[in-house]
Motif scaffolding. Sequence first.
Motif, PDB file in Angstrom:
ATOM      1  N   HIS A  56      74.142  22.568  -9.344  1.00  0.00           N
ATOM      2  CA  HIS A  56      73.162  22.119 -10.335  1.00  0.00           C
ATOM      3  C   HIS A  56      73.651  20.863 -11.042  1.00  0.00           C
ATOM      4  O   HIS A  56      74.857  20.627 -11.161  1.00  0.00           O
ATOM      5  CB  HIS A  56      72.863  23.227 -11.338  1.00  0.00           C
ATOM      6  CG  HIS A  56      72.062  24.347 -10.752  1.00  0.00           C
ATOM      7  ND1 HIS A  56      72.633  25.396 -10.068  1.00  0.00           N
ATOM      8  CD2 HIS A  56      70.713  24.564 -10.714  1.00  0.00           C
ATOM      9  CE1 HIS A  56      71.686  26.209  -9.633  1.00  0.00           C
ATOM     10  NE2 HIS A  56      70.524  25.727 -10.007  1.00  0.00           N
ATOM     11  N   GLY A  57      72.674  20.074 -11.497  1.00  0.00           N
ATOM     12  CA  GLY A  57      72.993  18.776 -12.078  1.00  0.00           C
ATOM     13  C   GLY A  57      73.222  18.759 -13.572  1.00  0.00           C
ATOM     14  O   GLY A  57      73.637  17.750 -14.124  1.00  0.00           O
ATOM     15  N   GLY A  58      72.945  19.842 -14.265  1.00  0.00           N
ATOM     16  CA  GLY A  58      73.119  19.859 -15.710  1.00  0.00           C
ATOM     17  C   GLY A  58      72.818  21.234 -16.266  1.00  0.00           C
ATOM     18  O   GLY A  58      72.337  22.125 -15.549  1.00  0.00           O
ATOM     19  N   PHE A  59      73.099  21.423 -17.558  1.00  0.00           N
ATOM     20  CA  PHE A  59      72.946  22.741 -18.165  1.00  0.00           C
ATOM     21  C   PHE A  59      71.495  23.219 -18.141  1.00  0.00           C
ATOM     22  O   PHE A  59      71.211  24.372 -17.811  1.00  0.00           O
ATOM     23  CB  PHE A  59      73.458  22.722 -19.610  1.00  0.00           C
ATOM     24  CG  PHE A  59      73.307  24.038 -20.315  1.00  0.00           C
ATOM     25  CD1 PHE A  59      74.127  25.103 -19.993  1.00  0.00           C
ATOM     26  CD2 PHE A  59      72.322  24.216 -21.276  1.00  0.00           C
ATOM     27  CE1 PHE A  59      73.986  26.343 -20.624  1.00  0.00           C
ATOM     28  CE2 PHE A  59      72.166  25.435 -21.915  1.00  0.00           C
ATOM     29  CZ  PHE A  59      72.997  26.500 -21.591  1.00  0.00           C
ATOM     30  N   THR A 209      52.775  10.848  -5.019  1.00  0.00           N
ATOM     31  CA  THR A 209      52.373   9.682  -5.801  1.00  0.00           C
ATOM     32  C   THR A 209      53.572   9.098  -6.530  1.00  0.00           C
ATOM     33  O   THR A 209      54.687   9.603  -6.438  1.00  0.00           O
ATOM     34  CB  THR A 209      51.283  10.053  -6.831  1.00  0.00           C
ATOM     35  OG1 THR A 209      51.846  10.958  -7.805  1.00  0.00           O
ATOM     36  CG2 THR A 209      50.095  10.717  -6.157  1.00  0.00           C
ATOM     37  N   LYS A 210      53.332   8.052  -7.295  1.00  0.00           N
ATOM     38  CA  LYS A 210      54.399   7.372  -8.041  1.00  0.00           C
ATOM     39  C   LYS A 210      54.542   7.906  -9.459  1.00  0.00           C
ATOM     40  O   LYS A 210      55.267   7.333 -10.263  1.00  0.00           O
ATOM     41  CB  LYS A 210      54.102   5.868  -8.100  1.00  0.00           C
ATOM     42  CG  LYS A 210      52.787   5.525  -8.791  1.00  0.00           C
ATOM     43  CD  LYS A 210      52.526   4.034  -8.788  1.00  0.00           C
ATOM     44  CE  LYS A 210      51.201   3.702  -9.479  1.00  0.00           C
ATOM     45  NZ  LYS A 210      50.910   2.257  -9.474  1.00  0.00           N
ATOM     46  N   TYR A 211      53.863   9.013  -9.769  1.00  0.00           N
ATOM     47  CA  TYR A 211      53.822   9.496 -11.143  1.00  0.00           C
ATOM     48  C   TYR A 211      54.880  10.535 -11.465  1.00  0.00           C
ATOM     49  O   TYR A 211      54.849  11.144 -12.529  1.00  0.00           O
ATOM     50  CB  TYR A 211      52.436  10.078 -11.453  1.00  0.00           C
ATOM     51  CG  TYR A 211      51.337   9.059 -11.331  1.00  0.00           C
ATOM     52  CD1 TYR A 211      51.205   8.031 -12.261  1.00  0.00           C
ATOM     53  CD2 TYR A 211      50.429   9.106 -10.274  1.00  0.00           C
ATOM     54  CE1 TYR A 211      50.199   7.079 -12.136  1.00  0.00           C
ATOM     55  CE2 TYR A 211      49.415   8.168 -10.141  1.00  0.00           C
ATOM     56  CZ  TYR A 211      49.309   7.161 -11.082  1.00  0.00           C
ATOM     57  OH  TYR A 211      48.324   6.224 -10.961  1.00  0.00           O
ATOM     58  N   SER A 212      55.817  10.760 -10.561  1.00  0.00           N
ATOM     59  CA  SER A 212      56.859  11.751 -10.807  1.00  0.00           C
ATOM     60  C   SER A 212      57.672  11.385 -12.050  1.00  0.00           C
ATOM     61  O   SER A 212      58.004  10.220 -12.274  1.00  0.00           O
ATOM     62  CB  SER A 212      57.791  11.856  -9.600  1.00  0.00           C
ATOM     63  OG  SER A 212      58.816  12.784  -9.849  1.00  0.00           O
ATOM     64  N   ILE A 213      57.991  12.400 -12.839  1.00  0.00           N
ATOM     65  CA  ILE A 213      58.785  12.191 -14.059  1.00  0.00           C
ATOM     66  C   ILE A 213      60.208  12.651 -13.795  1.00  0.00           C
ATOM     67  O   ILE A 213      60.472  13.831 -13.565  1.00  0.00           O
ATOM     68  CB  ILE A 213      58.189  12.985 -15.239  1.00  0.00           C
ATOM     69  CG1 ILE A 213      56.753  12.549 -15.495  1.00  0.00           C
ATOM     70  CG2 ILE A 213      59.024  12.787 -16.498  1.00  0.00           C
ATOM     71  CD1 ILE A 213      56.035  13.403 -16.514  1.00  0.00           C
ATOM     72  N   GLY A 214      61.142  11.711 -13.828  1.00  0.00           N
ATOM     73  CA  GLY A 214      62.538  12.060 -13.607  1.00  0.00           C
ATOM     74  C   GLY A 214      62.880  12.216 -12.136  1.00  0.00           C
ATOM     75  O   GLY A 214      62.048  12.041 -11.251  1.00  0.00           O
ATOM     76  N   ASN A 215      64.129  12.585 -11.888  1.00  0.00           N
ATOM     77  CA  ASN A 215      64.632  12.718 -10.521  1.00  0.00           C
ATOM     78  C   ASN A 215      64.417  14.161 -10.046  1.00  0.00           C
ATOM     79  O   ASN A 215      65.330  14.979 -10.055  1.00  0.00           O
ATOM     80  CB  ASN A 215      66.117  12.338 -10.492  1.00  0.00           C
ATOM     81  CG  ASN A 215      66.666  12.290  -9.090  1.00  0.00           C
ATOM     82  OD1 ASN A 215      65.930  12.133  -8.124  1.00  0.00           O
ATOM     83  ND2 ASN A 215      67.964  12.471  -8.961  1.00  0.00           N
ATOM     84  N   VAL A 216      63.190  14.465  -9.638  1.00  0.00           N
ATOM     85  CA  VAL A 216      62.817  15.821  -9.238  1.00  0.00           C
ATOM     86  C   VAL A 216      62.497  15.852  -7.748  1.00  0.00           C
ATOM     87  O   VAL A 216      61.726  15.014  -7.261  1.00  0.00           O
ATOM     88  CB  VAL A 216      61.595  16.318 -10.040  1.00  0.00           C
ATOM     89  CG1 VAL A 216      61.212  17.727  -9.596  1.00  0.00           C
ATOM     90  CG2 VAL A 216      61.883  16.275 -11.535  1.00  0.00           C
ATOM     91  N   ALA A 217      63.090  16.809  -7.040  1.00  0.00           N
ATOM     92  CA  ALA A 217      62.843  16.944  -5.598  1.00  0.00           C
ATOM     93  C   ALA A 217      61.590  17.791  -5.386  1.00  0.00           C
ATOM     94  O   ALA A 217      61.656  18.978  -5.051  1.00  0.00           O
ATOM     95  CB  ALA A 217      64.049  17.579  -4.916  1.00  0.00           C
ATOM     96  N   HIS A 218      60.431  17.163  -5.569  1.00  0.00           N
ATOM     97  CA  HIS A 218      59.171  17.906  -5.522  1.00  0.00           C
ATOM     98  C   HIS A 218      58.941  18.579  -4.175  1.00  0.00           C
ATOM     99  O   HIS A 218      58.411  19.700  -4.109  1.00  0.00           O
ATOM    100  CB  HIS A 218      58.005  16.977  -5.847  1.00  0.00           C
ATOM    101  CG  HIS A 218      58.010  16.476  -7.252  1.00  0.00           C
ATOM    102  ND1 HIS A 218      57.757  17.294  -8.328  1.00  0.00           N
ATOM    103  CD2 HIS A 218      58.262  15.230  -7.773  1.00  0.00           C
ATOM    104  CE1 HIS A 218      57.835  16.587  -9.444  1.00  0.00           C
ATOM    105  NE2 HIS A 218      58.139  15.340  -9.135  1.00  0.00           N
ATOM    106  N   PHE A 219      59.317  17.908  -3.081  1.00  0.00           N
ATOM    107  CA  PHE A 219      59.058  18.496  -1.767  1.00  0.00           C
ATOM    108  C   PHE A 219      60.016  19.637  -1.451  1.00  0.00           C
ATOM    109  O   PHE A 219      59.732  20.457  -0.569  1.00  0.00           O
ATOM    110  CB  PHE A 219      59.099  17.420  -0.687  1.00  0.00           C
ATOM    111  CG  PHE A 219      57.827  16.618  -0.620  1.00  0.00           C
ATOM    112  CD1 PHE A 219      56.667  17.188  -0.126  1.00  0.00           C
ATOM    113  CD2 PHE A 219      57.782  15.314  -1.083  1.00  0.00           C
ATOM    114  CE1 PHE A 219      55.478  16.461  -0.078  1.00  0.00           C
ATOM    115  CE2 PHE A 219      56.609  14.568  -1.046  1.00  0.00           C
ATOM    116  CZ  PHE A 219      55.451  15.152  -0.549  1.00  0.00           C
ATOM    117  N   ALA A 220      61.137  19.724  -2.161  1.00  0.00           N
ATOM    118  CA  ALA A 220      61.990  20.905  -2.041  1.00  0.00           C
ATOM    119  C   ALA A 220      61.275  22.093  -2.676  1.00  0.00           C
ATOM    120  O   ALA A 220      61.311  23.215  -2.152  1.00  0.00           O
ATOM    121  CB  ALA A 220      63.331  20.664  -2.715  1.00  0.00           C
TER     122      ALA A 220
END
Length: 244
Positions: A56-59, A209-220
């Motif tokens: 995980h990347g953070g708390f 789309t280009k509207y993703s907020i933050g570094n989220v792996a949506h397709f995961a």
Amino acid sequence: MGRITEAVKHIIIINVILFIAPQLIQGFDLQSMFALYFPENEKFGFWQFATHMFMHGGFSHILFNMYGLWAFGTPLEQMWGRNKFIFFYLSAGLGAGIIYTLVNYYQFNGVYDQLINMGLSSSDIQNILNTGSYDNRILETLSESKLSEFYATYHTPAVGASGAVYGILVAFGMSFPNAKLALIFFPVPIAAKYFIPAIILGDLFFGMTKYSIGNVAHFAHVGGALIGFLIAWYWKQNQFKRWD
């Protein structure tokens, strides 16, 4: 929800240990070994399809994932049994990593082919990936955002149990469709049969789309949800017994 079940408890313990250990032991870098890198990156290893779901990347990242695992995984393990639940969890996590990688590979190769068609050689492209620098004339054909995504796809590893948790979320919704759920920032109870598809459609929208907020792996997330749905649907159709 209720008393934490054995498999859920041990999965949470493993995640917490792997999250805390690198912070306590200097030079103990698990991310570069266990996070899921793009296949063309020299840090990539096939084992990362399995190990990335325990990193995980953070708390806040681990907190929300482990909460979701406990809240939605506990009733599923009570219903299915320990071994069946573990199989489901690992399958959803593996599927999430594979589908995420396939989507990234498709998008990456699309930009790669564009660069080749512009006259760049493989070594030129590798230099862009290694250094992040490029000839500004490339921007006459390819947008800066596409080039940035191309670079980020190559270098940014995926971590987290979110894909596996999304699989659990889908199975929970199929098993308990009328359970009322709500988001922290939108505290209005909604039946799981409506709430969960809405979340997945949101991930699909943000991933495409280009509207993703933050570094989220949506397709995961979408991949884990898809694998979770297929397994839960198959089990429901065939009335599998508990695996203790």
